[in-house]
Enzyme design. Structure first.
Site, PDB file in Angstrom:
ATOM      1  N   GLU A 226       0.815  -1.213   0.000  1.00 43.08           N
ATOM      2  CA  GLU A 226       0.000   0.000   0.000  1.00 43.08           C
ATOM      3  C   GLU A 226       0.854   1.270   0.000  1.00 43.08           C
ATOM      4  O   GLU A 226       0.362   2.361  -0.327  1.00 43.08           O
ATOM      5  CB  GLU A 226      -0.928   0.006   1.208  1.00 43.08           C
ATOM      6  CG  GLU A 226      -0.216   0.103   2.548  1.00 43.08           C
ATOM      7  CD  GLU A 226      -1.092  -0.348   3.701  1.00 43.08           C
ATOM      8  OE1 GLU A 226      -1.395   0.498   4.561  1.00 43.08           O
ATOM      9  OE2 GLU A 226      -1.462  -1.534   3.750  1.00 43.08           O
TER      10      GLU A 226
ATOM     11  N   LYS B 184     -11.583   8.711   1.327  1.00 40.04           N
ATOM     12  CA  LYS B 184     -11.684   7.293   1.708  1.00 40.04           C
ATOM     13  C   LYS B 184     -11.048   7.044   3.065  1.00 40.04           C
ATOM     14  O   LYS B 184     -11.549   6.240   3.859  1.00 40.04           O
ATOM     15  CB  LYS B 184     -11.004   6.445   0.633  1.00 40.04           C
ATOM     16  CG  LYS B 184     -10.974   4.946   0.878  1.00 40.04           C
ATOM     17  CD  LYS B 184     -10.233   4.249  -0.257  1.00 40.04           C
ATOM     18  CE  LYS B 184     -10.113   2.746  -0.029  1.00 40.04           C
ATOM     19  NZ  LYS B 184     -11.372   2.033  -0.253  1.00 40.04           N
TER      20      LYS B 184
END
Length: 431
Positions: A319, A416
């Site tokens: 990530e 998000k």
């Protein structure tokens, strides 16, 4: 604003850091920790509180999903109170673009006595979930469909037992089954078989470590002593109040800002010990030439004015790839990012997206099956597309801090995991 409206909005001009940035930053809580804590609280043996919960689209979707199943999630304050309830009615779950909702909630939905339907944003239908659904079938759960949209038909209990999955595409396949496993009649014994992939390895292992640690905090017996095998014993899930750590992966653009501006940025409350993948930023930024210090106030990164190239396997911390790739595009020597083929199945194909967008700004990027090679070259402005992916937006603003006239398409996708990211970022640079 809807996803479609955000996509049509004018690209956002990323502010250029004309001077070294000196700042102290307090980050919102971890999305990964918040959504795991909410789910465990919903299947626990009594009410509990999730303190410093991240309030974002993904966590709201998780709270809404658990509420639809029958729990009560009071998110009216900074600390969210979760009261478990009977999972006894039919419901519809909106996954949005949240992988944790799409993958973590179905194993819990198997405990319901109703038909639980799942769907999400259009791109979400492309993200892999079939391994989780196949695993549920083998554990005794009736599932209609192999990808979004799908439905789980619960009977109030799940037999459980041994299940073999290929988690090469996502560690969330493992975590999803572990999080619900204690509530299954025989618990769950999850075994990873990665023979269908090139590496055969489970990516992002720190996220599974996070799941195991949180289960143990809730009194669940977990045996992870064997490689590629995790056993959860059946039993109650103890109600525990949880304090959410800051999201260390969300720290990437802020710490990168110190590196590209030659300034100093401190992220408050950096934990001394953590299972979060973002903790790897300490070593990565040190290798790239920054001064990194973990002090009482938090983690402080000071840029040296020079960014070094890096050759690194990011398999366990995939990530972080967008932010690291952006730094590599600004470095003075070549970089090689490896072991990240699995991030092609994230919010977007992040390898292809990074190669496309960095190249469009003048970078010399070679795309590989499992990574990227980035050669030093002069960058220029232009539109950086985010593909509705918050990590791509992070890469864009890092480039924009060092390069004039970078425009970020759909910067609002950062909501998000970080509400009002754009305003916060602009305040740091222009303030």
């Amino acid at each position: 604003m809807t996803d479609a409206a955000e996509a049509r909005a004018e690209p956002w001009p990323a502010p250029r850091a004309a001077h070294p940035v000196d700042a102290v930053v307090t980050l919102p809580g971890s999305k990964s920790l918040t959504n795991r804590a909410l789910l465990l609280a919903a299947v626990a043996d009594g009410p509990s509180v999730v303190r410093r919960a991240l309030r974002s689209r993904d966590t709201t979707l998780m709270a809404d999903a658990l509420t639809a199943l029958g729990s009560t999630v009071d998110a009216s304050a900074d600390d969210w109170t979760v009261t478990p309830g009977a999972f006894g009615t039919a419901a519809t779950v909106d996954c949005g673009l949240a992988g944790t909702v799409m993958r973590f909630v179905p194993p819990v939905a198997g405990l319901s006595t109703g038909r639980i339907s799942f769907d999400g944003d259009p791109h979400m239908r492309k993200r892999p979930v079939g391994e989780v659904l196949a695993a549920l079938r083998s554990l005794g759960v009736e599932v209609d469909g192999d990808a979004l949209p799908f439905a789980v038909r619960g009977t109030g209990s799940v037999p459980g037992g041994t299940v073999v999955v290929d988690a090469s595409a996502s560690s969330q396949f493992i975590s999803a089954l572990l999080l619900a496993g204690a509530r299954y009649d025989a618990g769950v014994d999850v075994r990873h078989d990665g023979r269908s992939s090139n590496s055969g390895q489970v990516p992002s292992l720190p996220h599974i470590d996070m799941t195991v640690a949180m289960l143990r905090e809730h009194g669940v017996e977990v045996d992870n002593g064997d490689a590629n095998r995790w056993r959860v014993a059946p039993g109650p899930v103890r109600a525990v109040d949880t304090v959410i750590e800051p999201d260390l992966s969300n720290a990437a653009p802020f710490l990168a800002l110190a590196a590209v501006s030659g300034g100093s940025v401190t992220v408050r409350d950096w934990p001394r010990s953590t299972t979060q993948a973002g903790d790897a930023l300490r070593e990565i930024l040190t290798t790239m030439g920054c001064e990194v210090e973990l002090a009482d106030e938090g983690l402080r990164v000071t840029g040296s004015g020079t960014l070094l190239g890096i050759d690194i396997d990011l398999h366990d911390v995939g990530e972080l790839t967008p932010a690291v790739a952006a730094l590599c595009a600004l470095a003075e020597a070549p970089s090689h990012l490896r072991g990240i083929g699995h991030i092609r199945g994230h919010e977007t194909d992040r390898i292809a997206a990074l190669a496309t967008e960095l190249t469009a700004l003048g970078a010399d990027v070679t795309e590989h099956a499992d990574g990227l090679t980035i050669e030093p070259t002069a960058l220029h402005g232009g539109v950086f597309h985010t593909y509705a992916d918050h990590r791509m937006a992070h890469a864009a603003v890092i480039i924009g801090a060092a390069v004039d006239d970078v425009l970020v398409e759909n910067v609002a996708t950062t909501g998000k995991t970080f509400p009002d990211f754009a305003g916060f970022w602009s305040g740091l640079i222009r303030g």
